[in-house]
Design a protein around this motif. Structure first.
Motif, PDB file in Angstrom:
ATOM      1  N   GLY A   1     -47.109 -50.345  54.353  1.00 56.86           N
ATOM      2  CA  GLY A   1     -48.205 -50.532  54.909  1.00 56.86           C
ATOM      3  C   GLY A   1     -49.371 -49.421  55.338  1.00 56.86           C
ATOM      4  O   GLY A   1     -48.984 -48.377  55.430  1.00 56.86           O
ATOM      5  N   GLU A   2     -50.505 -49.781  55.426  1.00 56.25           N
ATOM      6  CA  GLU A   2     -51.588 -48.836  55.553  1.00 56.25           C
ATOM      7  C   GLU A   2     -52.769 -49.734  56.421  1.00 56.25           C
ATOM      8  O   GLU A   2     -53.219 -50.787  55.845  1.00 56.25           O
ATOM      9  N   TYR A   3     -53.091 -49.051  57.340  1.00 55.30           N
ATOM     10  CA  TYR A   3     -54.206 -49.624  58.106  1.00 55.30           C
ATOM     11  C   TYR A   3     -54.826 -48.325  59.017  1.00 55.30           C
ATOM     12  O   TYR A   3     -54.159 -47.203  59.188  1.00 55.30           O
ATOM     13  N   SER A   4     -56.135 -48.404  59.232  1.00 55.99           N
ATOM     14  CA  SER A   4     -56.875 -47.198  60.235  1.00 55.99           C
ATOM     15  C   SER A   4     -57.590 -47.915  61.015  1.00 55.99           C
ATOM     16  O   SER A   4     -58.157 -49.195  60.916  1.00 55.99           O
ATOM     17  N   ALA A   5     -58.037 -47.298  62.144  1.00 59.99           N
ATOM     18  CA  ALA A   5     -59.020 -47.700  63.085  1.00 59.99           C
ATOM     19  C   ALA A   5     -59.712 -46.565  63.683  1.00 59.99           C
ATOM     20  O   ALA A   5     -59.309 -45.418  63.649  1.00 59.99           O
ATOM     21  N   GLN A   6     -60.995 -46.988  64.109  1.00 58.62           N
ATOM     22  CA  GLN A   6     -61.951 -45.767  64.694  1.00 58.62           C
ATOM     23  C   GLN A   6     -62.537 -46.510  65.709  1.00 58.62           C
ATOM     24  O   GLN A   6     -63.175 -47.637  65.815  1.00 58.62           O
ATOM     25  N   LEU A   7     -62.896 -45.713  66.930  1.00 60.48           N
ATOM     26  CA  LEU A   7     -63.828 -46.111  68.023  1.00 60.48           C
ATOM     27  C   LEU A   7     -64.790 -44.975  68.108  1.00 60.48           C
ATOM     28  O   LEU A   7     -64.392 -43.833  68.439  1.00 60.48           O
TER      29      LEU A   7
END
Length: 433
Positions: free
Chosen positions: A100-106
């Motif tokens: 699996g691959e996911y990313s997040a940014q704030l």
């Protein structure tokens, strides 16, 4: 000859009786509601009902809401990305540990150089300007209201004088026409009365057109029924009073500088432009964006996390145009303020001289003049009975009586209007009656 004298004498008696009796308010339309109001009651209805003031109150509320907006911080930005389809594991939105691959940014924008505080100050000045504009609108409308109130009152007094003479002459003309048909009097006497009657009717019609216009404006300001008729109740006595000369001119100037809200608006425009110049200079300093990021396995290592900072490099655009425009606006607003100050002092000086001149003129009149003049017309009638004067001389005298009465009404109206003009020019109710 004796019969002719009796007929003319009867006509003169009829004329004097009509003058003494008078009649109802001439300008009141048939079937209309009469609003007998004092100036205080009229102003109370105006403050409660006037739509222009209500609209401006909403403008003040809107401007104050802008302060709330200016105080708010920028919202943080959040982004999330997930693999749509993993061909190796043949899964949609794969979040498994192995494939699996996911990313997040704030991220959060941080304004620098006090831009937020300067925007708050600009919003506060704008809200203050809206309040000043409300008070200045109130000053302007109240001036119009009070002028209309007194104008209707004194013009109604003049209309009564016209109507009394018209009613009298109309009945006299009818009697003369009957006697002329019998050959008892000359045609020139009939034509003389007829000509004067038509002239009076034309003058009264012009006067009533003006009263109707003023009535319409006043009723709109207090939101009275269009079909109603406003009948001002006035109780004033300005005889022998030195109201203008007793107030030092410098006090009027100081009051105008302190209380004229249009002048306060002009001063606040200068303050607004000075703050805006500071804001435009601050805009040349880049804002900073701070960020936090996480990537499961899209980077060089698994479970990659990072912290970052971003800002533009002010090599080319340093808001040179905005700063120049703001400087020009500051200079222009200062010139506008000085122009408004000069105009205020010029208008006040002119209004003061005019009011002082009217006061001196009014006080120079003998208070008993009108009463003595009314008594004199009775003496003229006695002289007519004794054949000392003729009918035409009597009518000429009454025309002079009408003219003097109208002039006195206009003089009183002009004097009160001059006091209201000084109140308007100073922004202070120095002379409210």
């Amino acid at each position: 000859m004796h019969r002719k004298f009796v007929i003319v004498l009867f006509s003169i008696q009829l004329l004097l009786w009509c003058i003494a009796v008078g009649g109802p308010v001439y300008g009141q339309p048939s079937g209309s509601d009469t609003l007998k109001v004092t100036l205080k009651e009229t102003e109370a209805q105006f403050l409660k009902n006037n739509l222009d003031l209500i609209i401006q109150h909403y403008s003040v509320d809107q401007a104050q809401a802008q302060i709330i907006t200016a105080r708010l911080f920028n919202n943080p930005d959040f982004s999330f990305a997930n693999v749509l389809y993993n061909p190796k594991t043949k899964r949609f939105f794969d979040t498994s540990h192995d494939g699996g691959e996911y990313s997040a940014q704030l991220s959060q924008l941080i304004q620098t150089a006090g831009k937020r505080n300067k925007n708050i100050q600009l919003a506060q000045i704008s809200a203050q300007q809206a309040q000043y504009q409300l008070f200045d609108l109130l000053r302007t409308l109240r001036y119009t209201l009070r002028n209309d109130f007194y104008k209707i009152y004194f013009q109604e007094q003049s209309a009564r004088v016209y109507q009394e003479e018209i009613n009298s002459l109309a009945k006299t003309l009818k009697a003369f026409q009957e006697q002329y048909a019998k050959g008892n009097i000359a045609q020139k006497e009939v034509l003389r009365i007829q000509s004067q009657l038509y002239s009076l009717q034309s003058e009264l019609n012009d006067l009533m057109d003006g009263i109707d216009d003023t009535q319409s404006e006043l009723k709109l300001m207090i939101r009275a029924k269009p079909s109603s008729f406003v009948l001002p109740q006035v109780d004033i006595n300005l005889e022998g009073k030195n109201m203008v000369s007793d107030v030092p001119y410098q006090r009027l100037i100081d009051s105008a500088n302190a209380n004229r809200y249009d002048l306060k608006v002009a001063r606040s425009v200068v303050d607004y432009n000075n703050i805006n110049l500071k804001l435009q200079k601050a805009t040349a300093i880049p804002d900073v964006t701070l960020s936090l990021a996480y990537d499961k396995q899209g980077s060089y290592i698994r479970d990659y996390s990072s912290a970052g900072i971003a800002f533009s490099l002010p090599f080319f655009n340093r808001n040179q145009g905005g700063i120049k425009q703001a400087r020009i606006a500051v200079d222009a607003s200062k010139v506008q303020l000085q122009s408004q100050q000069d105009q205020l002092e010029s208008e006040l000086a002119n209004d003061y001289k005019g009011a002082l001149r009217l006061e001196n003129l009014y006080n120079s009149f003998d208070p008993k003049f009108k009463q003595d003049f009314n008594h004199l017309i009775q003496e003229v009638f006695k002289n007519y009975q004794k054949h000392n004067i003729g009918l035409l001389e009597f009518l000429d005298f009454y025309d002079s009586y009408k003219t003097n009465t109208l002039q006195l009404n206009n003089l009183q109206l002009n004097r009160i209007s001059s006091l209201e003009q000084l109140n308007f020019a100073t922004g202070t109710p120095f002379f409210n009656q």
